[in-house]
Write a protein that holds these residues in place. Structure first.
Motif, PDB file in Angstrom:
ATOM      1  N   GLY A 139     -11.989 -16.202  -6.948  1.00  0.00           N
ATOM      2  CA  GLY A 139     -11.056 -16.502  -5.974  1.00  0.00           C
ATOM      3  C   GLY A 139     -10.284 -15.036  -5.658  1.00  0.00           C
ATOM      4  N   ILE A 140      -9.434 -15.611  -4.579  1.00  0.00           N
ATOM      5  CA  ILE A 140      -8.431 -13.989  -4.189  1.00  0.00           C
ATOM      6  C   ILE A 140      -7.556 -14.238  -4.871  1.00  0.00           C
ATOM      7  N   ILE A 141      -6.304 -13.380  -5.059  1.00  0.00           N
ATOM      8  CA  ILE A 141      -5.815 -14.075  -4.964  1.00  0.00           C
ATOM      9  C   ILE A 141      -4.239 -14.738  -4.113  1.00  0.00           C
ATOM     10  N   GLY A 142      -4.730 -14.467  -2.385  1.00  0.00           N
ATOM     11  CA  GLY A 142      -4.399 -15.201  -1.711  1.00  0.00           C
ATOM     12  C   GLY A 142      -2.965 -15.050  -1.153  1.00  0.00           C
ATOM     13  N   ASP A 148     -21.994 -13.430  -4.041  1.00  0.00           N
ATOM     14  CA  ASP A 148     -21.099 -14.344  -4.657  1.00  0.00           C
ATOM     15  C   ASP A 148     -21.976 -14.449  -6.591  1.00  0.00           C
ATOM     16  N   THR A 149     -20.851 -13.949  -7.031  1.00  0.00           N
ATOM     17  CA  THR A 149     -21.578 -14.079  -8.313  1.00  0.00           C
ATOM     18  C   THR A 149     -20.096 -12.753  -9.053  1.00  0.00           C
ATOM     19  N   LEU A 150     -20.678 -13.507 -11.028  1.00  0.00           N
ATOM     20  CA  LEU A 150     -19.519 -13.162 -11.487  1.00  0.00           C
ATOM     21  C   LEU A 150     -19.991 -11.538 -12.010  1.00  0.00           C
ATOM     22  N   ILE A 151     -19.699 -10.586 -11.966  1.00  0.00           N
ATOM     23  CA  ILE A 151     -19.739  -9.715 -12.798  1.00  0.00           C
ATOM     24  C   ILE A 151     -18.829  -9.531 -14.927  1.00  0.00           C
ATOM     25  N   THR A 152     -20.335  -8.882 -15.418  1.00  0.00           N
ATOM     26  CA  THR A 152     -20.304  -9.150 -16.427  1.00  0.00           C
ATOM     27  C   THR A 152     -20.179  -8.643 -17.038  1.00  0.00           C
ATOM     28  N   CYS A 210     -12.440  -3.402  -6.361  1.00  0.00           N
ATOM     29  CA  CYS A 210     -11.347  -3.948  -5.424  1.00  0.00           C
ATOM     30  C   CYS A 210     -11.538  -5.493  -6.579  1.00  0.00           C
ATOM     31  N   SER A 211     -11.042  -5.239  -7.375  1.00  0.00           N
ATOM     32  CA  SER A 211     -11.297  -6.584  -8.003  1.00  0.00           C
ATOM     33  C   SER A 211      -9.871  -6.843  -8.275  1.00  0.00           C
ATOM     34  N   GLY A 212      -8.762  -6.508  -8.299  1.00  0.00           N
ATOM     35  CA  GLY A 212      -7.811  -7.406  -8.130  1.00  0.00           C
ATOM     36  C   GLY A 212      -7.252  -6.510  -9.537  1.00  0.00           C
ATOM     37  N   PHE A 213      -5.868  -6.893  -9.802  1.00  0.00           N
ATOM     38  CA  PHE A 213      -5.218  -7.123 -11.153  1.00  0.00           C
ATOM     39  C   PHE A 213      -5.918  -6.684 -12.472  1.00  0.00           C
ATOM     40  N   ALA A 214      -7.879  -7.634 -12.500  1.00  0.00           N
ATOM     41  CA  ALA A 214      -8.284  -7.288 -13.161  1.00  0.00           C
ATOM     42  C   ALA A 214      -9.115  -6.353 -13.466  1.00  0.00           C
ATOM     43  N   ARG A 232       7.564 -11.801 -11.964  1.00  0.00           N
ATOM     44  CA  ARG A 232       7.002 -12.732 -11.616  1.00  0.00           C
ATOM     45  C   ARG A 232       7.502 -13.376  -9.927  1.00  0.00           C
ATOM     46  N   ALA A 233       6.749 -14.282  -9.738  1.00  0.00           N
ATOM     47  CA  ALA A 233       6.524 -14.449  -8.267  1.00  0.00           C
ATOM     48  C   ALA A 233       6.132 -16.103  -8.588  1.00  0.00           C
ATOM     49  N   VAL A 234       6.711 -16.805  -7.518  1.00  0.00           N
ATOM     50  CA  VAL A 234       7.203 -18.685  -7.269  1.00  0.00           C
ATOM     51  C   VAL A 234       7.068 -18.671  -5.448  1.00  0.00           C
ATOM     52  N   HIS A 255       2.752 -20.273  -8.820  1.00  0.00           N
ATOM     53  CA  HIS A 255       3.826 -19.532  -9.877  1.00  0.00           C
ATOM     54  C   HIS A 255       2.364 -18.164  -9.872  1.00  0.00           C
ATOM     55  N   LEU A 256       2.636 -17.084  -9.915  1.00  0.00           N
ATOM     56  CA  LEU A 256       2.209 -15.649 -10.058  1.00  0.00           C
ATOM     57  C   LEU A 256       2.876 -14.933 -11.160  1.00  0.00           C
ATOM     58  N   SER A 257       1.730 -13.650 -11.666  1.00  0.00           N
ATOM     59  CA  SER A 257       2.435 -12.895 -12.957  1.00  0.00           C
ATOM     60  C   SER A 257       1.934 -11.457 -12.485  1.00  0.00           C
ATOM     61  N   VAL A 275      -9.699   0.576  -5.064  1.00  0.00           N
ATOM     62  CA  VAL A 275      -8.697   0.213  -4.411  1.00  0.00           C
ATOM     63  C   VAL A 275      -7.830  -1.150  -4.494  1.00  0.00           C
ATOM     64  N   GLY A 276      -6.787  -1.247  -3.304  1.00  0.00           N
ATOM     65  CA  GLY A 276      -6.091  -2.794  -4.189  1.00  0.00           C
ATOM     66  C   GLY A 276      -5.454  -3.007  -5.379  1.00  0.00           C
ATOM     67  N   LEU A 277      -5.110  -4.060  -5.933  1.00  0.00           N
ATOM     68  CA  LEU A 277      -4.345  -3.957  -6.610  1.00  0.00           C
ATOM     69  C   LEU A 277      -4.856  -3.727  -8.161  1.00  0.00           C
ATOM     70  N   SER A 278      -6.552  -3.014  -7.882  1.00  0.00           N
ATOM     71  CA  SER A 278      -6.182  -2.515  -8.884  1.00  0.00           C
ATOM     72  C   SER A 278      -6.372  -0.901  -9.259  1.00  0.00           C
ATOM     73  N   GLU A 331       6.429  -4.156  -5.982  1.00  0.00           N
ATOM     74  CA  GLU A 331       6.503  -5.501  -5.752  1.00  0.00           C
ATOM     75  C   GLU A 331       7.200  -5.494  -4.341  1.00  0.00           C
ATOM     76  N   PRO A 332       6.358  -6.523  -3.523  1.00  0.00           N
ATOM     77  CA  PRO A 332       6.303  -6.624  -1.744  1.00  0.00           C
ATOM     78  C   PRO A 332       7.236  -6.712  -1.155  1.00  0.00           C
ATOM     79  N   LEU A 333       8.604  -5.928  -1.690  1.00  0.00           N
ATOM     80  CA  LEU A 333      10.209  -5.822  -0.666  1.00  0.00           C
ATOM     81  C   LEU A 333       9.975  -6.075   0.411  1.00  0.00           C
ATOM     82  N   SER A 366       1.539  -3.240   0.306  1.00  0.00           N
ATOM     83  CA  SER A 366       0.379  -3.098  -0.579  1.00  0.00           C
ATOM     84  C   SER A 366      -0.956  -2.570   0.332  1.00  0.00           C
ATOM     85  N   LEU A 367      -0.645  -3.915   1.611  1.00  0.00           N
ATOM     86  CA  LEU A 367      -2.203  -3.426   2.169  1.00  0.00           C
ATOM     87  C   LEU A 367      -2.252  -1.582   2.874  1.00  0.00           C
ATOM     88  N   ALA A 368      -0.740  -1.704   2.988  1.00  0.00           N
ATOM     89  CA  ALA A 368      -0.774  -0.092   3.469  1.00  0.00           C
ATOM     90  C   ALA A 368      -0.783   0.946   2.878  1.00  0.00           C
TER      91      ALA A 368
HETATM   92  C1  LIG Z   1       3.810 -12.512  -5.137  1.00  0.00           C
HETATM   93  C2  LIG Z   1       2.701 -11.124  -4.142  1.00  0.00           C
HETATM   94  C3  LIG Z   1       3.346 -10.717  -2.744  1.00  0.00           C
HETATM   95  C4  LIG Z   1       2.680 -10.186  -2.260  1.00  0.00           C
HETATM   96  N1  LIG Z   1       3.398  -9.950  -0.764  1.00  0.00           N
HETATM   97  C5  LIG Z   1       2.902  -8.639  -0.544  1.00  0.00           C
HETATM   98  C6  LIG Z   1       3.089  -8.365   0.933  1.00  0.00           C
HETATM   99  O1  LIG Z   1       3.463  -8.980   1.892  1.00  0.00           O
HETATM  100  N2  LIG Z   1       1.954  -6.988   1.531  1.00  0.00           N
HETATM  101  C7  LIG Z   1       1.336  -6.733   1.187  1.00  0.00           C
HETATM  102  O2  LIG Z   1       0.483  -6.025   2.315  1.00  0.00           O
HETATM  103  N3  LIG Z   1       0.975  -7.418  -0.206  1.00  0.00           N
HETATM  104  C8  LIG Z   1       1.107  -7.805  -1.020  1.00  0.00           C
HETATM  105  N4  LIG Z   1       1.039  -8.312  -1.397  1.00  0.00           N
HETATM  106  C9  LIG Z   1      -0.666  -8.138  -2.615  1.00  0.00           C
HETATM  107  C10 LIG Z   1      -1.369  -8.668  -1.809  1.00  0.00           C
HETATM  108  O3  LIG Z   1      -1.853  -9.949  -2.068  1.00  0.00           O
HETATM  109  C11 LIG Z   1      -2.757  -7.807  -2.148  1.00  0.00           C
HETATM  110  O4  LIG Z   1      -3.124  -6.297  -2.116  1.00  0.00           O
HETATM  111  C12 LIG Z   1      -4.228  -8.069  -1.557  1.00  0.00           C
HETATM  112  O5  LIG Z   1      -4.193  -9.607  -1.862  1.00  0.00           O
HETATM  113  C13 LIG Z   1      -5.731  -7.641  -1.832  1.00  0.00           C
HETATM  114  O6  LIG Z   1      -5.261  -8.094  -3.184  1.00  0.00           O
HETATM  115  P1  LIG Z   1      -7.314  -7.122  -3.759  1.00  0.00           P
HETATM  116  O7  LIG Z   1      -8.347  -7.277  -3.195  1.00  0.00           O
HETATM  117  O8  LIG Z   1      -6.848  -5.788  -4.069  1.00  0.00           O
HETATM  118  O9  LIG Z   1      -6.829  -8.402  -4.515  1.00  0.00           O
HETATM  119  P2  LIG Z   1      -7.353  -9.777  -4.981  1.00  0.00           P
HETATM  120  O10 LIG Z   1      -7.693 -10.510  -3.516  1.00  0.00           O
HETATM  121  O11 LIG Z   1      -7.152 -10.532  -6.711  1.00  0.00           O
HETATM  122  O12 LIG Z   1      -9.679  -9.643  -5.198  1.00  0.00           O
HETATM  123  C14 LIG Z   1      -9.711  -9.561  -6.149  1.00  0.00           C
HETATM  124  C15 LIG Z   1     -11.488  -9.530  -6.276  1.00  0.00           C
HETATM  125  O13 LIG Z   1     -12.282  -9.261  -7.503  1.00  0.00           O
HETATM  126  C16 LIG Z   1     -13.211  -9.973  -7.300  1.00  0.00           C
HETATM  127  N5  LIG Z   1     -13.499 -10.336  -8.537  1.00  0.00           N
HETATM  128  C17 LIG Z   1     -12.536 -10.096  -9.758  1.00  0.00           C
HETATM  129  N6  LIG Z   1     -13.097  -9.570 -10.647  1.00  0.00           N
HETATM  130  C18 LIG Z   1     -14.175  -9.764 -10.856  1.00  0.00           C
HETATM  131  C19 LIG Z   1     -15.622 -10.037 -11.142  1.00  0.00           C
HETATM  132  N7  LIG Z   1     -15.807  -9.855 -12.456  1.00  0.00           N
HETATM  133  N8  LIG Z   1     -16.767 -10.170 -10.792  1.00  0.00           N
HETATM  134  C20 LIG Z   1     -17.156 -10.583 -10.008  1.00  0.00           C
HETATM  135  N9  LIG Z   1     -15.898 -10.694  -8.477  1.00  0.00           N
HETATM  136  C21 LIG Z   1     -14.530 -10.360  -9.225  1.00  0.00           C
HETATM  137  C22 LIG Z   1     -12.154 -11.489  -6.882  1.00  0.00           C
HETATM  138  O14 LIG Z   1     -13.537 -12.600  -6.983  1.00  0.00           O
HETATM  139  C23 LIG Z   1     -11.976 -11.127  -5.524  1.00  0.00           C
HETATM  140  O15 LIG Z   1     -12.378 -11.289  -5.159  1.00  0.00           O
HETATM  141  C24 LIG Z   1       1.533  -9.032  -2.619  1.00  0.00           C
HETATM  142  C25 LIG Z   1       0.413  -9.727  -3.907  1.00  0.00           C
HETATM  143  C26 LIG Z   1       1.196 -10.699  -4.582  1.00  0.00           C
HETATM  144  C27 LIG Z   1       1.657 -10.454  -6.439  1.00  0.00           C
END
Ligand SMILES: Cc1cc2nc3c(=O)[nH]c(=O)nc-3n(C[C@H](O)[C@H](O)[C@H](O)COP(=O)(O)OP(=O)(O)OC[C@H]3O[C@@H](n4cnc5c(N)ncnc54)[C@H](O)[C@@H]3O)c2cc1C
Length: 487
Positions: A25-28, A164-168, A197-201, A224-226, A293-295, A312-315, A320-322, A326-328
């Motif tokens: 999923g995504i962080i959402g 839609d598949t898991l990269i290993t 674009c794999s987020g914190f991973a 942390r965040a809740v 809850h999130l780290s 790009v993005g969380l990767s 912190e989102p004060l 992040s998206l900008a």
């Molecule tokens: C508490 C909190 C509050 C935030 N508030 C804001 C805000 O107010 N404004 C703002 O601009 N940003 C905010 N952000 C940041 C925002 O959530 C992210 O910038 C945004 O959601 C983009 O995330 P991302 O796409 O980088 O990562 P994610 O949403 O985590 O997406 C990662 C993607 O990679 C895929 N993936 C990962 N590993 C694999 C794998 N092995 N195989 C296949 N796919 C994989 C996942 O399935 C997912 O689709 C906040 C973040 C947090 C933690």
């Protein structure tokens, strides 16, 4: 965002495939933006009447910072998105801040100097239904999950492939470029370029390419965040509210379908259970409301473009989102990458320039965010006292800003000289320093000169705002009509 922007820039000359895993999923989270998001939608050609109703979105004129200080008169202030339209009001604030710093009693709280604050106070929509000669800057609030779905559908419709598949596994070639990624079934995906674009991973930039991570944990302690979701307001406001709590701060974000709350806190000062209880009390949420809850990993990669991979993005990093930045920053990184191609600049020399400029953007935002904690005016918990009295190392730039402020120097000039007015303009610096009341104590202030009194007429500002406001509709009313208002 990356797939859509790249697709728009290169059309059919590249084939773009988005790989993600529904198992992960995504962080959402992430419900607030800056005005940069408007330029993203403009660039990819998606009108507000299409995406906003689909993503439960509302307009955002700025952020109220509540209880960040106990200083009388400065317990709350608004950080507006600055519009050129406000230039005379901002000039007046800067003037009054200089007079106030010199120990004379003039009004220097920023709220009355910003039209966006007026709009937020009256719950008026920053977009006007008819022609209004002034451009008002605004951002958005939205449901992050719905926005990701919406963008995905548009990208698919525009020819982006999706798996839609898991990269290993990630395979590097002899010169260290990524040659392919493979999924759990052993299928290989080959490409010339990889966007991580794999987020914190940070699967590619971190795990595979071993790019070091520069932590900001020394200056930004929240890790942390809740979060909680509450029912929507009858009349949605158009501001984020950031309220200082015991060990961090809580956002309050009005969407059309709910009000989102999130407590961003430091695990050194409170536990997850205590933080959740504190947020529930703050939001008025009983235990029937689910908490999540999130780290957070706070910092950035030392490089964002390595070999044939751009993160790009969380990767690539997260602050912190004060101020909802992040998206900008994500969008800015993608734009810079696209521009590199446009001008044929993909060699190592250019990558170095790219990496330096992305790092600078992150560091400048980190600096501005850290100032909120450094100059907090609360003494009720150790968290706030330590943030003020035992902070991490301030950057050279922040030290220079404080010296200039307390020596009655030319702050706009200094910010320009230090080249740190790109991330946050001189107006934003004044909103925060004035808003937190960084002035000599009220007792002992002298009377201002008649010239200083005559220079800034707050009554005139209010009168002007009152007249301008006749052009705006209530926020909720405008949102209700948005689906029908295809202009
Ligand atoms: C508490 C909190 C509050 C935030 N508030 C804001 C805000 O107010 N404004 C703002 O601009 N940003 C905010 N952000 C940041 C925002 O959530 C992210 O910038 C945004 O959601 C983009 O995330 P991302 O796409 O980088 O990562 P994610 O949403 O985590 O997406 C990662 C993607 O990679 C895929 N993936 C990962 N590993 C694999 C794998 N092995 N195989 C296949 N796919 C994989 C996942 O399935 C997912 O689709 C906040 C973040 C947090 C933690």
């Amino acid at each position: 965002m990356a797939a859509l922007m790249l697709q728009k820039a290169v059309g059919d000359s590249w084939s773009i495939e988005l790989i993600e895993s529904s198992k992960l999923g995504i962080i959402g989270v992430g419900e607030g933006s800056t005005p940069a998001l408007k330029s993203f939608f403009d660039e990819v050609g998606i009108p507000e009447y299409e995406w906003m109703p689909a993503c439960s979105a509302t307009y955002k004129t700025g952020i109220t910072f509540d209880r960040w200080s106990e200083k009388p008169g400065f317990e709350s202030y608004f950080h507006p998105f600055y519009s050129y339209f406000d230039r005379d009001h901002a000039k007046a604030l800067i003037h009054n801040s200089i007079v106030r710093r010199s120990g004379k009693n003039v009004h220097a709280h920023p709220n009355v100097f910003a039209y966006n604050h007026y709009l937020s106070e009256k719950k008026l929509c920053p977009v006007t239904p008819y022609h209004f000669p002034f451009e008002v800057q605004y951002g958005y609030h939205f449901d992050a999950g719905l926005l990701a779905q919406f963008l995905k559908q548009i990208a698919l419709a525009r020819g982006v492939a999706h798996r839609d598949t898991l990269i290993t596994d990630v395979t590097l070639n002899g010169i260290g470029n990524i040659s392919s990624v493979s999924d759990e079934m052993g299928e290989k995906f080959l490409a010339d370029w990889f966007v991580d674009c794999s987020g914190f991973a940070a699967l590619l930039i971190g795990d595979a390419l071993k790019t070091p991570f520069k932590s900001y944990a020394d200056t930004l302690w929240n890790d942390r965040a809740v979060t909680l979701a509450m029912p929507p307001e009858k009349e949605p406001s158009c501001e984020t509210v950031s309220t200082a709590l015991k060990s961090g701060w809580a956002w309050r974000i009005p969407l059309q379908s709910r009000v989102g709350y999130g407590y961003v806190y430091s695990s050194r000062y409170t536990s997850a259970e205590e933080a959740e209880a504190e947020l529930r009390e703050h939001a008025g949420a009983d235990t029937s409301v689910d908490a999540r809850h999130l780290s957070m990993k706070i910092g950035r990669r030392e490089l964002h473009w390595v070999k044939n991979c751009v993160a790009v993005g969380l990767s690539q990093g997260f602050i912190e989102p004060l101020e909802a930045t992040s998206l900008a920053l994500t969008q800015q990184t993608i734009s810079r990458f696209i521009n590199a191609f446009k001008y044929g600049n993909t060699d190592q020399g250019f990558r170095d320039i790219f990496n330096r400029s992305v790092n600078k953007s992150y560091d400048d935002v980190r600096d501005y965010i850290s100032v909120h904690f450094l100059i907090n005016g609360r003494s009720d918990t150790q968290y706030w006292v330590d943030n003020r009295e035992k902070p991490g190392p301030a950057s050279r730039e922040i030290s220079a800003v404080f010296n200039c402020w307390f020596d009655s120097g030319d702050l706009p000039g200094l910010l320009k000289h230090l080249k740190i007015d790109g991330a946050y303009s001189n107006h934003s610096w004044h909103y925060i320093l004035c808003g937190m009341g960084l002035f000599p104590d009220e007792t002992g202030l002298e009377l201002p000169s008649q010239e200083d009194i005559d220079k800034v007429n707050l009554e005139n500002f209010r009168e002007f705002f009152n007249r301008c406001a006749l052009n705006h509709q209530p926020h909720g009313e405008f949102l209700n009509g948005l689906s029908n208002n295809k202009t």
